[in-house]
Design a protein around this motif. Structure first.
Motif, PDB file in Angstrom:
ATOM      1  N   ARG A 164     -41.821  -1.778 -35.077  1.00 61.98           N
ATOM      2  CA  ARG A 164     -42.979  -2.680 -35.183  1.00 61.98           C
ATOM      3  C   ARG A 164     -42.638  -3.946 -34.398  1.00 61.98           C
ATOM      4  O   ARG A 164     -41.764  -4.718 -34.797  1.00 61.98           O
ATOM      5  CB  ARG A 164     -43.282  -3.007 -36.650  1.00 61.98           C
ATOM      6  CG  ARG A 164     -43.798  -1.802 -37.422  1.00 61.98           C
ATOM      7  CD  ARG A 164     -44.311  -2.184 -38.820  1.00 61.98           C
ATOM      8  NE  ARG A 164     -43.499  -3.150 -39.529  1.00 61.98           N
ATOM      9  CZ  ARG A 164     -42.475  -2.853 -40.341  1.00 61.98           C
ATOM     10  NH1 ARG A 164     -42.133  -1.588 -40.536  1.00 61.98           N
ATOM     11  NH2 ARG A 164     -41.808  -3.797 -40.954  1.00 61.98           N
ATOM     12  N   LYS A 165     -43.310  -4.139 -33.282  1.00 62.74           N
ATOM     13  CA  LYS A 165     -42.975  -5.250 -32.380  1.00 62.74           C
ATOM     14  C   LYS A 165     -43.066  -6.618 -33.042  1.00 62.74           C
ATOM     15  O   LYS A 165     -42.400  -7.554 -32.623  1.00 62.74           O
ATOM     16  CB  LYS A 165     -43.866  -5.200 -31.146  1.00 62.74           C
ATOM     17  CG  LYS A 165     -43.568  -3.992 -30.309  1.00 62.74           C
ATOM     18  CD  LYS A 165     -44.435  -3.940 -29.083  1.00 62.74           C
ATOM     19  CE  LYS A 165     -44.128  -2.683 -28.404  1.00 62.74           C
ATOM     20  NZ  LYS A 165     -44.345  -2.067 -27.417  1.00 62.74           N
ATOM     21  N   ASP A 166     -43.880  -6.749 -34.083  1.00 63.16           N
ATOM     22  CA  ASP A 166     -44.038  -8.039 -34.754  1.00 63.16           C
ATOM     23  C   ASP A 166     -43.142  -8.178 -35.989  1.00 63.16           C
ATOM     24  O   ASP A 166     -43.286  -9.133 -36.759  1.00 63.16           O
ATOM     25  CB  ASP A 166     -45.497  -8.259 -35.141  1.00 63.16           C
ATOM     26  CG  ASP A 166     -46.009  -7.228 -36.140  1.00 63.16           C
ATOM     27  OD1 ASP A 166     -45.357  -6.179 -36.334  1.00 63.16           O
ATOM     28  OD2 ASP A 166     -47.071  -7.473 -36.732  1.00 63.16           O
ATOM     29  N   SER A 167     -42.187  -7.282 -36.158  1.00 67.71           N
ATOM     30  CA  SER A 167     -41.321  -7.339 -37.344  1.00 67.71           C
ATOM     31  C   SER A 167     -40.195  -8.353 -37.157  1.00 67.71           C
ATOM     32  O   SER A 167     -39.784  -8.664 -36.036  1.00 67.71           O
ATOM     33  CB  SER A 167     -40.714  -5.961 -37.632  1.00 67.71           C
ATOM     34  OG  SER A 167     -39.767  -5.624 -36.641  1.00 67.71           O
TER      35      SER A 167
ATOM     36  N   TYR B 156     -37.533  -9.065 -33.920  1.00 67.69           N
ATOM     37  CA  TYR B 156     -37.280 -10.428 -33.468  1.00 67.69           C
ATOM     38  C   TYR B 156     -35.776 -10.738 -33.507  1.00 67.69           C
ATOM     39  O   TYR B 156     -35.238 -11.337 -32.568  1.00 67.69           O
ATOM     40  CB  TYR B 156     -38.060 -11.430 -34.332  1.00 67.69           C
ATOM     41  CG  TYR B 156     -37.831 -12.859 -33.933  1.00 67.69           C
ATOM     42  CD1 TYR B 156     -38.430 -13.378 -32.796  1.00 67.69           C
ATOM     43  CD2 TYR B 156     -37.004 -13.691 -34.690  1.00 67.69           C
ATOM     44  CE1 TYR B 156     -38.214 -14.703 -32.421  1.00 67.69           C
ATOM     45  CE2 TYR B 156     -36.786 -15.004 -34.320  1.00 67.69           C
ATOM     46  CZ  TYR B 156     -37.390 -15.507 -33.188  1.00 67.69           C
ATOM     47  OH  TYR B 156     -37.165 -16.805 -32.809  1.00 67.69           O
TER      48      TYR B 156
END
Length: 121
Positions: free
Chosen positions: A96-99, A103
């Protein structure tokens, strides 16, 4: 396993499954310009917490990315130009790129492999 490009004199270390970083594996990783390493699980208990199995990542032969002595902690200081996680399980939150996990990897200089990814060494 190391793969050398005789023309560029650069090499890739390719380890899709790492249970532990042995001195032999560490030696290969230290020599490589690009690291492609096991990113199967974010945490040791990832699938256990999900209720999918009773075996943790280490019992399945995979060193988790996070935690003490995990892939991220052990390889952050390596000088490779690129550090790419491969062989990623679909339960891994880094997908999940926004996890916060994705990050954290980015902040430590790691990339996440993707289908169709090409490298030039």
């Amino acid at each position: 396993m190391l793969f050398y490009n005789e023309i560029s004199s650069k090499c890739i270390a390719y380890f899709p499954a790492i249970e532990t970083i042995t001195p032999e594996i560490e030696s290969c990783l230290q020599k490589a310009d690009v690291l492609m390493v096991d990113g199967t699980f974010w945490s040791d208990e990832e699938l256990v917490v999900m209720g999918a199995t009773e075996r943790n990542a280490k019992k399945m032969g995979h060193l988790p990315i996070s935690g003490p002595s995990g892939i991220m902690e052990q390889l952050t200081s390596f000088s490779a130009e690129r550090k790419i996680l491969i062989h990623i399980n679909n339960s891994n939150p880094i997908l999940r790129k926004d996890s916060k996990e994705a990050y954290a990897l980015e902040q430590h200089g790691f990339e996440i492999a993707y289908e169709g990814m090409e490298l030039e060494v």
